[in-house]
Design a protein around this motif. Structure first.
Motif, mmCIF file in Angstrom:
data_model
loop_
_atom_site.group_PDB
_atom_site.id
_atom_site.type_symbol
_atom_site.label_atom_id
_atom_site.label_comp_id
_atom_site.label_asym_id
_atom_site.label_seq_id
_atom_site.Cartn_x
_atom_site.Cartn_y
_atom_site.Cartn_z
ATOM 1 N N ASN A 1 60.699 87.224 43.679
ATOM 2 C CA ASN A 1 61.552 88.185 44.376
ATOM 3 C C ASN A 1 62.988 88.095 43.867
ATOM 4 O OD1 ASN A 1 62.739 89.967 46.143
ATOM 5 N ND2 ASN A 1 62.540 88.635 47.943
ATOM 6 N N SER B 1 66.533 87.767 46.760
ATOM 7 C CA SER B 1 66.360 86.560 47.565
ATOM 8 C C SER B 1 67.716 85.908 47.781
ATOM 9 C CB SER B 1 65.427 85.569 46.845
ATOM 10 O OG SER B 1 65.459 84.296 47.462
ATOM 11 N N THR C 1 64.587 86.687 53.685
ATOM 12 C CA THR C 1 64.196 85.968 52.467
ATOM 13 C C THR C 1 64.508 84.482 52.547
ATOM 14 O OG1 THR C 1 66.267 86.176 51.173
ATOM 15 C CG2 THR C 1 64.783 88.092 51.219
ATOM 16 N N SER D 1 64.263 80.763 52.490
ATOM 17 C CA SER D 1 63.205 80.054 51.770
ATOM 18 C C SER D 1 62.743 78.772 52.451
ATOM 19 C CB SER D 1 63.682 79.733 50.347
ATOM 20 O OG SER D 1 64.904 79.010 50.366
#
Length: 293
Positions: A154, A157, A40, A42
């Protein structure tokens, strides 16, 4: 890669070890282990390689610490290896990590975990909470608040990991140090419901420590709490952070606390050709073993 089953630990693989670690799980006070997951992330990926590179970097530092004046040769700690994560399956990977953490706490071990993205803190804190309940204190050292309800839809995350911990842990039990990035909503939530200390680490930490007594404490260190000048190998660098010496001093200040678990996460070695980031992470773990193990 194939996993192995060690002493009741499923889904574990061991390719290398941390310097000075022993082969005595039963007699070890502290157990080092890794969760190389970055599903996850980013911004810049690569934290899945953190645990392995931290172990390699550990052989570039000394067993003796000039900070604590202690040596790893005085400690019996065990390197379990890493969770065999299932690529693309976030929940199953977290479940596997939680199984390992639950066993470590049941065996009375000090859990010292290496990430991986910050989301991997969640299953370990959850397992600690199952054992210690509302007495558990969570000390977060981080550039980011990680208090979003979700990120890009999500809820699981790395940008929401602290909020997910607060799904079960009382918000007043969360102390956040060094935070300097987040949304306005995160700031207001942290200031009103948690103990959020923007930018600062040592001064507020020293005020907090006497209030904790012998309550069980879990410490999570996102390597980006340090300024990128000291730790450039991380996925979401945030200028304006603390020095590596201040983080070491923070660990020394916490020595008298009842620390039951600690992690160092978000080390992305491929983003730092100088290796200063994994070396720093290895040094923080050395100090954690000496302080709490």
């Amino acid at each position: 890669m194939g996993g192995r089953n060690f002493a009741g630990f499923p889904h574990i693989e061991r390719l290398s070890d941390f310097m000075a670690s022993s082969d005595d799980y039963a007699g070890a006070r502290a157990v080092l282990w890794g969760i190389g997951q970055d599903f996850t992330t980013s911004y810049r990926p690569g934290t899945r390689f953190g645990p392995g590179r931290i172990r390699e970097a550990s052989y570039g530092i000394e067993e003796f610490s000039y900070h604590s004046r202690k040596s790893l040769t005085e400690k019996n700690f065990f390197d379990l290896g890493d969770v065999a994560v299932v690529f693309g399956d976030v929940q199953e990977s977290l479940n596997r990590a939680e199984q390992v953490a639950r066993r470590l706490f049941a065996d009375g071990k000090l859990s010292l975990m290496m990430g991986g993205e910050h989301l991997v803190t969640l299953p370990v804190v959850k397992a600690a909470y199952e054992k210690y309940g509302d007495d558990l204190v969570l000390l977060q050292f981080d550039a980011h608040a990680d208090l979003r309800e979700e990120y890009l839809g999500n809820p699981l995350s790395h940008a929401a990991v602290m909020r997910r911990c607060l799904d079960f842990l009382p918000a007043r039990n969360l102390y956040q140090f060094g935070i300097r990035s987040g949304t306005q909503e995160e700031y207001e939530f942290g200031m009103s419901r948690c103990h959020l200390f923007p930018h600062e680490v040592l001064e507020p930490l020293r005020r907090v420590i006497p209030t904790l007594g012998d309550r069980p404490v879990y410490v999570t260190i996102d390597i980006d709490v340090m300024d990128p000048a000291f730790a450039p190998g991380t996925g979401t660098p945030e200028p304006g952070g603390i020095t590596s010496k201040e983080m070491i001093d923070a660990l020394l200040a916490m020595e008298g606390l009842n620390v039951v678990g600690l992690d160092v996460v978000e080390v992305a070695p491929g983003l730092d050709h100088t290796d200063r980031t994994p070396v720093l992470a290895a040094k923080l773990l050395r100090e954690a073993i000496l302080a709490f193990g």
